[in-house]
Design a protein around this motif. Structure first.
Motif, mmCIF file in Angstrom:
data_model
loop_
_atom_site.group_PDB
_atom_site.id
_atom_site.type_symbol
_atom_site.label_atom_id
_atom_site.label_comp_id
_atom_site.label_asym_id
_atom_site.label_seq_id
_atom_site.Cartn_x
_atom_site.Cartn_y
_atom_site.Cartn_z
ATOM 1 N N LEU A 133 0.807 -1.062 0.115
ATOM 2 C CA LEU A 133 0.006 0.132 0.075
ATOM 3 C C LEU A 133 0.827 1.268 0.145
ATOM 4 O O LEU A 133 0.646 2.278 -0.621
ATOM 5 N N ALA A 134 2.063 1.125 0.826
ATOM 6 C CA ALA A 134 2.951 2.350 0.806
ATOM 7 C C ALA A 134 3.512 2.415 -0.493
ATOM 8 O O ALA A 134 3.848 3.832 -1.030
ATOM 9 N N LEU A 135 3.928 1.445 -1.172
ATOM 10 C CA LEU A 135 4.354 1.669 -2.551
ATOM 11 C C LEU A 135 3.263 2.280 -3.501
ATOM 12 O O LEU A 135 3.768 2.900 -4.456
ATOM 13 N N ASN A 136 2.296 1.588 -3.426
ATOM 14 C CA ASN A 136 1.220 2.272 -4.158
ATOM 15 C C ASN A 136 1.267 3.690 -4.208
ATOM 16 O O ASN A 136 1.251 4.723 -5.208
ATOM 17 N N ALA A 137 1.025 4.291 -3.073
ATOM 18 C CA ALA A 137 0.993 5.895 -2.816
ATOM 19 C C ALA A 137 2.414 6.357 -3.286
ATOM 20 O O ALA A 137 2.392 7.501 -3.940
ATOM 21 N N ALA A 138 3.645 5.663 -3.058
ATOM 22 C CA ALA A 138 4.895 6.430 -3.634
ATOM 23 C C ALA A 138 4.892 6.516 -5.132
ATOM 24 O O ALA A 138 5.720 7.342 -5.656
ATOM 25 N N GLY A 153 -7.245 4.533 -2.194
ATOM 26 C CA GLY A 153 -7.316 5.345 -3.469
ATOM 27 C C GLY A 153 -6.350 5.732 -4.275
ATOM 28 O O GLY A 153 -6.465 6.431 -5.437
ATOM 29 N N SER A 154 -5.148 4.958 -4.134
ATOM 30 C CA SER A 154 -4.069 5.267 -4.975
ATOM 31 C C SER A 154 -4.076 4.107 -5.939
ATOM 32 O O SER A 154 -4.661 3.154 -6.042
ATOM 33 N N PRO A 155 -3.651 4.542 -7.203
ATOM 34 C CA PRO A 155 -3.416 3.312 -8.381
ATOM 35 C C PRO A 155 -2.936 2.126 -7.871
ATOM 36 O O PRO A 155 -1.591 2.188 -7.184
ATOM 37 N N ASP A 156 -3.368 0.909 -7.989
ATOM 38 C CA ASP A 156 -2.953 -0.136 -7.456
ATOM 39 C C ASP A 156 -1.736 -0.885 -8.134
ATOM 40 O O ASP A 156 -1.939 -1.926 -8.928
ATOM 41 N N ARG A 229 -13.513 -17.337 1.126
ATOM 42 C CA ARG A 229 -12.833 -16.089 0.588
ATOM 43 C C ARG A 229 -12.518 -15.167 1.831
ATOM 44 O O ARG A 229 -13.229 -14.339 1.947
ATOM 45 N N ARG A 230 -11.363 -15.421 2.369
ATOM 46 C CA ARG A 230 -11.004 -14.528 3.597
ATOM 47 C C ARG A 230 -10.340 -13.319 3.020
ATOM 48 O O ARG A 230 -9.880 -13.075 1.797
ATOM 49 N N SER A 231 -10.465 -12.192 3.933
ATOM 50 C CA SER A 231 -9.766 -10.870 3.639
ATOM 51 C C SER A 231 -9.173 -10.179 4.705
ATOM 52 O O SER A 231 -9.511 -10.395 5.857
ATOM 53 N N TRP A 232 -8.071 -9.557 4.611
ATOM 54 C CA TRP A 232 -7.266 -8.690 5.606
ATOM 55 C C TRP A 232 -7.902 -7.314 5.583
ATOM 56 O O TRP A 232 -7.889 -6.601 4.630
ATOM 57 N N HIS A 233 -8.042 -7.043 6.849
ATOM 58 C CA HIS A 233 -8.688 -5.432 7.294
ATOM 59 C C HIS A 233 -7.715 -4.821 7.869
ATOM 60 O O HIS A 233 -7.339 -5.336 8.959
ATOM 61 N N CYS A 234 -7.473 -3.655 7.627
ATOM 62 C CA CYS A 234 -6.676 -2.628 8.720
ATOM 63 C C CYS A 234 -7.151 -1.322 8.518
ATOM 64 O O CYS A 234 -7.366 -0.799 7.520
ATOM 65 N N ASP A 235 -7.581 -0.878 10.055
ATOM 66 C CA ASP A 235 -8.164 0.598 9.911
ATOM 67 C C ASP A 235 -6.856 1.670 10.091
ATOM 68 O O ASP A 235 -6.722 2.018 11.246
ATOM 69 N N LEU A 236 -6.317 2.019 9.087
ATOM 70 C CA LEU A 236 -5.316 2.972 8.949
ATOM 71 C C LEU A 236 -5.885 4.423 9.140
ATOM 72 O O LEU A 236 -6.833 4.549 9.008
ATOM 73 N N PRO A 237 -4.966 5.168 9.356
ATOM 74 C CA PRO A 237 -5.243 6.426 9.618
ATOM 75 C C PRO A 237 -5.978 7.322 8.231
ATOM 76 O O PRO A 237 -6.994 8.095 8.563
ATOM 77 N N GLU A 238 -5.680 6.800 7.066
ATOM 78 C CA GLU A 238 -6.267 7.272 6.194
ATOM 79 C C GLU A 238 -7.500 6.820 5.633
ATOM 80 O O GLU A 238 -8.201 7.305 4.854
ATOM 81 N N GLY A 239 -8.028 5.561 6.286
ATOM 82 C CA GLY A 239 -9.011 4.927 6.284
ATOM 83 C C GLY A 239 -8.959 3.515 6.107
ATOM 84 O O GLY A 239 -7.909 2.846 6.405
ATOM 85 N N ALA A 240 -10.099 2.982 6.338
ATOM 86 C CA ALA A 240 -10.084 1.267 6.273
ATOM 87 C C ALA A 240 -9.617 0.816 5.030
ATOM 88 O O ALA A 240 -10.221 1.140 3.834
ATOM 89 N N VAL A 241 -8.830 0.002 5.018
ATOM 90 C CA VAL A 241 -8.313 -0.925 3.646
ATOM 91 C C VAL A 241 -8.636 -2.427 3.943
ATOM 92 O O VAL A 241 -8.498 -2.983 4.734
ATOM 93 N N SER A 242 -9.091 -2.932 2.922
ATOM 94 C CA SER A 242 -9.169 -4.568 2.732
ATOM 95 C C SER A 242 -8.583 -5.325 1.571
ATOM 96 O O SER A 242 -8.533 -4.503 0.351
#
Length: 289
Positions: A133-138, A153-156, A229-242
């Motif tokens: 996710l950090a690389l996507n933003a960079a 919201g960053s290009p994946d 079909r499991r998914s990883w969720h993380c509530d980061l300061p910028e928003g929740a991501v899955s």
């Protein structure tokens, strides 16, 4: 012994121990593949073998490997790993966790996955997702065209360019293709080598911010079946991501303690490799993805 059900798994809830009945034993080379009704072991996923299998014991016997198996309903042949002839989750098939041991077992057995090994892989996997996710933003400024976005919201770039991903104890190695297909989708690879140090710095800084935020991580699963079909969720300061994921993870980003990222471009510029290394704090609670 006829197998008439799929294996249920408890590792998505963070379990490393359990007891279950042996429902089948199949030959695996010169060893034995023990199949139980329910297991805490995370097996190697043959379709996307990013995270290695858990280690540990079953019925007191060391588990030398743990793989995915599939058996057609009414059939008598358990196909293992890459020899499975159908897609993961195909209806009419039983999906199994096969614990490879030197000893055939029967009856009810105790299963113990190595918690230390699980935690090391969980740390590597959590750091891998955060680094992606950090690389996507960079790399967001390198897209000329609109691209599918990640959960923030960053290009994946990660999901668009990924060629392989391997989770290691306290780390990961991800390889991305920078070929014509990616360029046609709008990614600009020109000048990447010169900008790589700055991209590395931005990726690492964002990763450090998310670790410091102590964001909660959880795994969502629609059921206990191996193929759920499991998914990883993380509530980061910028928003929740899955992110869709079948591996195991820590429960908070701060459990990583620290993580670092290195980026390396191949000599011909066709591949970008990201290596992530991490360590964990004293917390011991883990949960898989």
């Amino acid at each position: 012994m006829k197998i008439e059900t799929s294996t249920l798994v408890t590792y998505p809830a963070g379990e490393t121990r359990g007891r279950s009945a042996v429902i089948g034993v199949v030959p695996v080379g010169e060893r034995h593949g023990v199949i139980v009704a329910e297991t805490p072991f995370h097996p190697l996923d043959h379709t996307w073998p990013d995270q290695p299998a858990d280690t540990g014991t079953i019925g007191g016997a060391p588990v030398t490997d743990c793989v995915t198996g599939a058996l057609e309903d009414g059939g008598d042949t358990v196909h293992l790993g890459e020899d499975i002839p159908v897609r993961r989750g195909t209806p009419g098939w039983h999906w199994l966790v096969v614990h490879v041991t030197d000893t055939p077992l029967e009856g009810e057995v105790e299963l113990v996955a190595d918690a230390g090994h699980r935690r090391a892989l969980s740390a590597g996997h959590t750091a891998c997702h955060l680094a992606a996710l950090a690389l996507n933003a960079a790399l967001a400024g390198r897209w000329r065209k609109e691209a599918p976005a990640d959960g923030l919201g960053s290009p994946d770039f990660d999901q668009t360019a990924i060629a392989s991903s391997r989770i290691e104890p306290y780390g990961s190695r991800d390889v991305y293709r920078l070929g014509k297909s990616l360029r046609r989708k709008g990614f600009t690879a020109e000048g990447l080598a010169e900008e790589l140090p700055e991209i590395t710095r931005r990726t690492g800084d964002r990763l450090k911010e998310w670790i410091a935020a102590d964001a909660p991580v959880r795994i969502e699963s629609p059921g206990a079946e191996l193929t759920a079909r499991r998914s990883w969720h993380c509530d980061l300061p910028e928003g929740a991501v899955s992110i869709p994921c079948g591996g195991t993870h820590l429960t908070r980003t701060a459990e990583l303690g620290a993580a670092a990222v290195t980026l390396e471009l191949s000599a011909d510029g066709s591949e970008l490799t990201m290596r992530t290394t991490a360590r964990t704090t004293a917390r011991t609670t883990v949960s898989p993805a």
